[in-house]
Design an enzyme around this catalytic site. Structure first.
Site, PDB file in Angstrom:
ATOM      1  N   TYR A   1      24.333 -15.263 -17.667  1.00  0.00           N
ATOM      2  CA  TYR A   1      24.250 -16.684 -17.305  1.00  0.00           C
ATOM      3  C   TYR A   1      25.343 -17.115 -16.318  1.00  0.00           C
ATOM      4  O   TYR A   1      26.003 -18.124 -16.525  1.00  0.00           O
ATOM      5  CB  TYR A   1      24.334 -17.573 -18.556  1.00  0.00           C
ATOM      6  CG  TYR A   1      23.479 -17.102 -19.709  1.00  0.00           C
ATOM      7  CD1 TYR A   1      22.098 -17.254 -19.675  1.00  0.00           C
ATOM      8  CD2 TYR A   1      24.048 -16.498 -20.821  1.00  0.00           C
ATOM      9  CE1 TYR A   1      21.298 -16.814 -20.724  1.00  0.00           C
ATOM     10  CE2 TYR A   1      23.258 -16.052 -21.868  1.00  0.00           C
ATOM     11  CZ  TYR A   1      21.894 -16.211 -21.806  1.00  0.00           C
ATOM     12  OH  TYR A   1      21.120 -15.757 -22.844  1.00  0.00           O
TER      13      TYR A   1
ATOM     14  N   TYR B   1      16.855 -20.045 -30.829  1.00  0.00           N
ATOM     15  CA  TYR B   1      17.073 -19.072 -29.749  1.00  0.00           C
ATOM     16  C   TYR B   1      16.613 -17.713 -30.252  1.00  0.00           C
ATOM     17  O   TYR B   1      17.013 -17.279 -31.343  1.00  0.00           O
ATOM     18  CB  TYR B   1      18.552 -19.005 -29.343  1.00  0.00           C
ATOM     19  CG  TYR B   1      18.786 -17.954 -28.280  1.00  0.00           C
ATOM     20  CD1 TYR B   1      18.450 -18.196 -26.949  1.00  0.00           C
ATOM     21  CD2 TYR B   1      19.285 -16.691 -28.618  1.00  0.00           C
ATOM     22  CE1 TYR B   1      18.612 -17.218 -25.984  1.00  0.00           C
ATOM     23  CE2 TYR B   1      19.455 -15.704 -27.648  1.00  0.00           C
ATOM     24  CZ  TYR B   1      19.114 -15.982 -26.335  1.00  0.00           C
ATOM     25  OH  TYR B   1      19.269 -15.012 -25.366  1.00  0.00           O
TER      26      TYR B   1
ATOM     27  N   ASP C   1      13.989 -14.474 -37.840  1.00  0.00           N
ATOM     28  CA  ASP C   1      14.834 -13.794 -36.869  1.00  0.00           C
ATOM     29  C   ASP C   1      16.256 -13.788 -37.437  1.00  0.00           C
ATOM     30  O   ASP C   1      16.969 -14.784 -37.369  1.00  0.00           O
ATOM     31  CB  ASP C   1      14.761 -14.560 -35.535  1.00  0.00           C
ATOM     32  CG  ASP C   1      15.689 -13.988 -34.471  1.00  0.00           C
ATOM     33  OD1 ASP C   1      16.554 -13.164 -34.824  1.00  0.00           O
ATOM     34  OD2 ASP C   1      15.565 -14.388 -33.300  1.00  0.00           O
TER      35      ASP C   1
ATOM     36  N   LYS D   1      21.759  -6.721 -33.421  1.00  0.00           N
ATOM     37  CA  LYS D   1      23.192  -6.996 -33.240  1.00  0.00           C
ATOM     38  C   LYS D   1      24.094  -6.131 -34.118  1.00  0.00           C
ATOM     39  O   LYS D   1      24.496  -5.061 -33.707  1.00  0.00           O
ATOM     40  CB  LYS D   1      23.454  -8.485 -33.462  1.00  0.00           C
ATOM     41  CG  LYS D   1      22.951  -9.354 -32.308  1.00  0.00           C
ATOM     42  CD  LYS D   1      23.460 -10.765 -32.448  1.00  0.00           C
ATOM     43  CE  LYS D   1      22.944 -11.720 -31.417  1.00  0.00           C
ATOM     44  NZ  LYS D   1      23.635 -11.697 -30.142  1.00  0.00           N
TER      45      LYS D   1
HETATM   46  C1  LIG Z   1      18.803 -15.182 -33.206  1.00  0.00           C
HETATM   47  C2  LIG Z   1      18.706 -14.268 -32.023  1.00  0.00           C
HETATM   48  N1  LIG Z   1      17.541 -13.676 -31.736  1.00  0.00           N
HETATM   49  C3  LIG Z   1      17.415 -12.828 -30.698  1.00  0.00           C
HETATM   50  C4  LIG Z   1      18.469 -12.555 -29.871  1.00  0.00           C
HETATM   51  C5  LIG Z   1      18.298 -11.601 -28.722  1.00  0.00           C
HETATM   52  O1  LIG Z   1      18.915 -10.392 -29.000  1.00  0.00           O
HETATM   53  P1  LIG Z   1      19.355  -9.409 -27.797  1.00  0.00           P
HETATM   54  O2  LIG Z   1      20.380 -10.128 -27.009  1.00  0.00           O
HETATM   55  O3  LIG Z   1      19.875  -8.186 -28.516  1.00  0.00           O
HETATM   56  O4  LIG Z   1      18.119  -9.111 -27.028  1.00  0.00           O
HETATM   57  C6  LIG Z   1      19.699 -13.163 -30.118  1.00  0.00           C
HETATM   58  C7  LIG Z   1      20.845 -12.919 -29.219  1.00  0.00           C
HETATM   59  O5  LIG Z   1      21.808 -13.631 -29.174  1.00  0.00           O
HETATM   60  C8  LIG Z   1      19.833 -14.041 -31.216  1.00  0.00           C
HETATM   61  O6  LIG Z   1      20.990 -14.665 -31.498  1.00  0.00           O
END
Ligand SMILES: Cc1ncc(COP(=O)(O)O)c(C=O)c1O
Length: 441
Positions: free
Chosen positions: A23, A151, A252, A281
């Site tokens: 970004y 997100y 998620d 992560k």
């Molecule tokens: C809740 C959530 N889902 C998905 C993602 C995307 O993961 P990545 O950056 O490993 O593609 C993130 C990344 O910050 C996240 O916080």
């Protein structure tokens, strides 16, 4: 042609001129700090300064850096096999990781897709939901419902279920598929549940369920969409409504998984399970990229009994053996307790200690620029009334020996679990000083 930069300034200049960072602009990039090493909770800058890391490299490095056990797992696996395709080939690290994931998640889960990043695991989860309904003969179920402020990653499908008010939706209005959004829950994690909080969601699901394949949410903590901590009852209601209206539920847990909120998975605060779960992560302890989409027998078998009986996804680095081996070692490190373990009294005890230490941040709450301070498990957030100047605040924090990366109006930290009480004091103290010295209340 052999390229070897002679000085730190040489490669930093190349970076500034040619490499995109997350970004940022190529014309007017935010400053970057040259990191040459990372050990335990410290990042080492090129000039030798050591910074206490408050970010765990965006939720991932939960055991800190350069952990011996993770390094050993990587080297041991590397000497056998670094990567092989997963198409038509099976390997032990993938099976051992799959088995661990099924062991530490609720019993309803039986099938694992090993994706190569968090956002790809979300993409796979959404695709699973669509294929589930196609295979069930309900092809009208092709939309998703979610809550504002979410997100789920930056690829287009992930963006399409991310907060519709963020910059990405307005930047690509014609390219992003339109899905359904309701207001995010207002009852906060520690407040009394307000029954009216579920009304908007109930109404949306009642009126639109015929077209909705799945609901996707980040359980309990909305991360990059505002570091918002909401009430577990909201999730219980969402689960019940999805059951009533025949809609799948996707959690998620890419940011929240592996203990960050005080439970191994945030869904445990609500004591419910989704149909599809994404983790990433911290899965590899922040050593390398890997994620997983985990689902039930019902979802997997329904997809596999459809007209097109295969799950339509297969990235090149799916199930990378190095990442799987490191993930196994990281899960073992997290769960081991007793003498000689990284967390002798267990990871949950460690998170409790961090949660207590983070309470220091409340010292900022009387400052006129601070809107709110919230803490949950190993996450501490200071929300300001206005967006902060990232460059100047970061420089001030670095001068105090800590690494924090604010965004928008949020100064937040989620340090490695291995942080000591003293290091945490320094980290919180630096944030408090920087906020309070900026402009006294
Ligand atoms: C809740 C959530 N889902 C998905 C993602 C995307 O993961 P990545 O950056 O490993 O593609 C993130 C990344 O910050 C996240 O916080």
């Amino acid at each position: 042609m052999q390229i070897k930069f002679k000085t730190t300034q040489d490669w930093l200049t190349f970076d500034k001129d040619h490499l995109w960072h997350p970004y940022t602009s190529m014309k007017d990039p935010l400053p970057c700090y040259p990191v040459v090493g990372a050990k335990d909770v410290y990042l080492e800058l090129a000039d030798g300064q050591k910074l206490i890391d408050g970010m765990s490299s965006w939720w991932s490095a939960l055991h800190g850096y350069n952990q011996e056990k993770l390094n050993e797992a990587l080297v041991e696996q590397m000497q056998k096999m670094s990567h092989v395709m997963f198409g038509g080939i099976a390997h032990q690290p993938a099976s051992e990781l799959g088995a661990r994931l099924l062991q530490i998640t609720p019993d309803c889960f039986e099938h694992v897709f090993l994706a190569d990043s968090g956002s790809i695991s979300v993409e796979v989860a959404l695709k699973m939901a669509l294929q589930y309904w196609q295979s069930s003969g309900q092809k009208d179920k092709h939309s998703f419902l979610t809550i504002r402020g979410g997100y789920h990653g930056d690829p287009f499908t992930c963006m399409s279920v991310g907060d519709p008010d963020n910059a990405q939706h307005s930047l690509f209005p014609r390219a992003i598929t339109k899905h359904h959004f309701v207001e995010r829950p207002q009852t906060r994690f520690h407040e009394n549940w307000d029954e009216s909080d579920i009304d908007a969601f109930t109404h949306a699901l009642e009126s639109k369920h015929a077209n909705i394949a799945a609901v996707i949410v980040e359980p309990i903590v909305q991360g990059a969409g505002g570091m918002h901590f909401y009430h577990p009852e909201y999730l219980r209601r969402v689960r019940a409504l999805c059951d009533t209206h025949n809609v799948l539920l996707i959690f998620d847990e890419i940011a929240t998984g592996f203990g960050r909120t005080g439970k191994l998975f945030a869904m445990e605060h609500a004591n419910i399970t989704p149909d599809i779960l994404c983790v990433g992560k911290a899965l590899t302890g922040g050593m390398m990229t890997l994620a997983a989409t985990i689902t039930t027998r019902n979802v997997a078998m329904t997809i596999s009994s459809g007209e097109v009986p295969v799950l339509m996804h297969g990235p090149t680095f799916m199930g990378n053996p190095l990442a799987c081996a490191v993930a196994c070692a990281s899960i073992d490190l997290l769960l081991q307790r007793g003498e000689g373990a990284l967390y002798p009294q267990g990871w949950a005890h460690q998170i409790c200690c961090i949660e207590q230490g983070l309470q220091d941040l409340r010292a900022t709450i009387d400052h006129k620029d601070v809107k709110d301070v919230r803490i949950l498990g190993g996450i501490g957030v200071v929300e300001m009334h206005a967006p902060v100047n990232v460059t100047s605040i970061q420089a001030a924090l670095v001068s105090k020996g800590v690494w924090v990366r604010p965004f928008g109006n949020l100064i937040y930290i989620m340090p490695p679990y291995t942080i000591s009480d003293e290091q945490l004091k320094t980290l919180c103290g630096a944030i408090i000083e920087v906020i309070q010295s900026a402009d006294p209340a």
